[in-house]
Scaffold this active site. Structure first.
Site, short mmCIF file in Angstrom:
data_model
loop_
_atom_site.label_atom_id
_atom_site.label_comp_id
_atom_site.label_asym_id
_atom_site.label_seq_id
_atom_site.Cartn_x
_atom_site.Cartn_y
_atom_site.Cartn_z
N LYS A 286 0.86 -1.19 0.00
CA LYS A 286 0.00 0.00 0.00
C LYS A 286 0.89 1.23 0.00
CE LYS A 286 -3.67 2.39 2.46
NZ LYS A 286 -4.68 2.33 3.53
N LYS B 68 -2.09 -1.52 -3.85
CA LYS B 68 -2.96 -0.35 -3.77
C LYS B 68 -2.15 0.92 -3.83
CE LYS B 68 -6.16 1.77 -0.57
NZ LYS B 68 -6.66 1.81 0.76
C1 PBG Z 1 -7.20 3.70 5.42
C2 PBG Z 1 -7.66 3.37 4.04
C3 PBG Z 1 -7.51 4.23 2.94
C4 PBG Z 1 -8.12 3.61 1.87
C5 PBG Z 1 -8.61 2.38 2.31
N1 PBG Z 1 -8.30 2.24 3.67
C6 PBG Z 1 -6.95 5.60 2.85
C7 PBG Z 1 -5.66 5.92 3.44
O1 PBG Z 1 -4.78 5.09 3.61
O2 PBG Z 1 -5.53 7.09 3.77
C8 PBG Z 1 -8.21 4.21 0.50
C9 PBG Z 1 -9.24 3.73 -0.41
C10 PBG Z 1 -9.51 4.63 -1.56
O3 PBG Z 1 -8.88 5.68 -1.77
O4 PBG Z 1 -10.42 4.27 -2.32
N2 PBG Z 1 -6.91 2.71 6.28
#
Ligand code: PBG
Length: 332
Positions: A202, A256
């Site tokens: 991520k 991601k």
């Molecule tokens: C946070 C989380 C995020 C997303 C999913 N879980 C955002 C972040 O890390 O700030 C992002 C999903 C998206 O942008 O569609 N735990």
């Protein structure tokens, strides 16, 4: 491939492109409804469907409306719905206790879906950001996002989600050691069949903007997430993370965001051959929708093309806000 292609005119690669029948015959990848995981936003109240300005076509739904949406998704053949809570600011605290409240929004929605729509799998999110006054995925002490104390809280959060009936738990926090700690706790509690889809690679991305609006974390977030999420410049590091998460007990891994990281999807799939997923995040969705609304691109075609790219890159499935729209389109 060692084969030397025949020279023109023995080879005319256009031959197999000349009709829909032939194109279908030689098509290498297919996108099916079974590849889709639908992320949805849950809020409190009843009968509420509140549009999210930066994500046209996406809503925050109260639990009763989430159940309706889950039924609709199941009817369309979508195998998994993934819950993200929009937590009332009054419930955000420094100790994040709402994260493992058995009756928090996410757990109530899980129970309601499992009771009403038993044939759709429920995925939940493990991270403290919806519950944290600092907007971070972990506890903040003197400006530092602390790892080990956060992992203890994530374990409690994951157990409360498993108790509520979650089929897939998705740790999205990027703390070190959380997969192993959650796996051990699940086994000890007898949750042998709860699966873990780790948000393994991520990245600290600008493409999460609309999501943070959707869950109400944008205002709360102090600073950025670069001390725990990955540097967009790195690729080898993603493979180290995958190896680590698999060793700690992840059943499935995720990359991601999606489209800017297709090279990572391909490397992960080729290196490990494990169930590999991509998250087409809020910013990717918003870009396609915004351009389509302006008449600058054909939104439906861009939607399908963007998802086919993940299949081509080796992904087994995709989390996408387009899920029901795609299901309607390709289910026809
Ligand atoms: C946070 C989380 C995020 C997303 C999913 N879980 C955002 C972040 O890390 O700030 C992002 C999903 C998206 O942008 O569609 N735990």
């Amino acid at each position: 491939m060692t084969l030397t292609p025949a020279a023109f005119p023995s080879a005319r690669l256009r031959r197999t492109r000349q009709s829909a029948a032939l194109r279908g015959l030689v098509r290498e990848n297919t996108l099916t409804v079974e590849d889709l995981i639908w992320p949805v936003f849950v809020r409190d109240g009843e009968g509420v469907e509140e549009p999210i300005a930066s994500m046209p076509g996406v809503y925050r739904r109260s639990v009763d409306k989430i159940v309706e949406a889950a039924q609709e998704a199941a009817d369309l053949g979508i195998p998994v719905i993934c819950l993200f809570p929009y937590t009332d600011p009054s419930l955000k605290t420094a100790d994040c206790a709402e994260a493992w409240n058995p009756d928090n929004l996410s757990n109530r929605a899980t129970r309601a879906i499992k009771a009403a729509v038993p044939n759709i799998a429920v995925m939940t999110d493990v991270a403290l950001d919806p519950y944290n006054i600092d907007g971070h995925d972990g506890f903040v002490e003197n400006g530092e996002i602390v790892n080990d104390r956060t992992v203890e809280a994530l374990v409690k959060q994951a157990l409360s989600q498993a108790d509520a009936g979650a089929d897939i738990i998705g740790p999205s926090d990027m703390m070190d050691g959380r997969i192993g700690a959650i796996r051990t706790a699940l086994e000890t509690a007898g949750h042998h069949n709860v699966t873990l889809m780790s948000y393994t690679a991520k990245y600290a991305s600008a493409f999460y903007g609309p999501f943070r609006d959707a869950v109400g974390a944008s205002g709360a977030l102090k600073g950025d997430k670069t001390t725990y999420q990955m540097d967009p410049a790195n690729s080898d590091e993603a493979l180290r993370l995958v190896a680590r998460d698999l060793a700690e007990g992840a059943d499935m891994v995720m990359v991601k965001p999606g489209m800017p990281y297709l090279d990572i999807c391909r490397r992960v799939k080729e290196s490990f051959g494990v169930p590999t997923f991509a998250y087409q995040v809020s910013g990717e969705y918003a870009m396609i929708q915004a351009a389509a609304q302006n008449g600058w691109i054909d939104g439906e075609r861009a939607m399908i093309e963007s998802l086919m790219a993940f299949k081509r890159a080796g992904c087994d499935g995709i989390l996408s806000y387009f899920a029901p729209m795609v299901a309607r389109k390709i289910g026809q």
